[in-house]
Design a protein around this motif. Structure first.
Motif, PDB file in Angstrom:
ATOM      1  N   VAL A   1       0.843  -1.199   0.000  1.00  0.00           N
ATOM      2  CA  VAL A   1       0.000   0.000   0.000  1.00  0.00           C
ATOM      3  C   VAL A   1       0.880   1.251   0.000  1.00  0.00           C
ATOM      4  CG1 VAL A   1      -1.617   1.348   1.407  1.00  0.00           C
ATOM      5  CG2 VAL A   1      -2.030  -1.063   1.020  1.00  0.00           C
TER       6      VAL A   1
ATOM      7  N   ALA B   1      -2.206  -5.832  -2.266  1.00  0.00           N
ATOM      8  CA  ALA B   1      -1.924  -5.756  -0.832  1.00  0.00           C
ATOM      9  C   ALA B   1      -2.848  -6.679  -0.038  1.00  0.00           C
ATOM     10  CB  ALA B   1      -2.067  -4.324  -0.344  1.00  0.00           C
TER      11      ALA B   1
ATOM     12  N   LEU C   1      -4.242  -1.967  -4.059  1.00  0.00           N
ATOM     13  CA  LEU C   1      -5.005  -2.432  -2.894  1.00  0.00           C
ATOM     14  C   LEU C   1      -5.363  -3.907  -3.006  1.00  0.00           C
ATOM     15  CD1 LEU C   1      -7.374   0.591  -2.208  1.00  0.00           C
ATOM     16  CD2 LEU C   1      -5.329  -0.080  -0.953  1.00  0.00           C
TER      17      LEU C   1
ATOM     18  N   THR D   1       2.353   1.697  -3.447  1.00  0.00           N
ATOM     19  CA  THR D   1       1.324   2.192  -4.364  1.00  0.00           C
ATOM     20  C   THR D   1       1.103   3.693  -4.179  1.00  0.00           C
ATOM     21  OG1 THR D   1       0.216   0.051  -4.346  1.00  0.00           O
ATOM     22  CG2 THR D   1      -1.086   1.928  -5.065  1.00  0.00           C
TER      23      THR D   1
END
Length: 86
Positions: free
Chosen positions: A13, A50, A47, A16
């Motif tokens: 995350v 993750a 997401l 990202t």
């Protein structure tokens, strides 16, 4: 010795978010053009990856904890039954 356990989902995350920040920082500096809708696939993909990494890490931790607990056959530390705090 580690201070805390490794959380791969949080790492993904964060990466990202850094990728999105770099993309829009480059756009703000006029280095390239980033469309406004580029955030949707990058964020959803990050997401989702993750979440998958977190689930896999959870399953690995759970499996290793289960194998460790089946190996211990000793009696508990206190078998008196008293749980009073003194």
């Amino acid at each position: 010795m580690l201070l805390h356990e490794f959380r791969p989902g949080r790492l993904l995350v964060g990466l990202t978010a850094l990728a999105l920040a770099a993309a829009y920082a480059g756009d703000a500096a006029d280095a390239w053009t980033t469309p406004w809708y580029a955030v949707v696939p990058v964020l959803c993909g990050g997401l989702g990856t993750a979440a998958l990494a977190t689930w896999v890490a959870y399953r690995i931790r759970r499996r290793s904890a289960r194998s460790r607990s089946s190996e211990s056959t000793g009696a508990p530390a206190s078998s008196s039954g008293s749980q009073d705090i003194r």
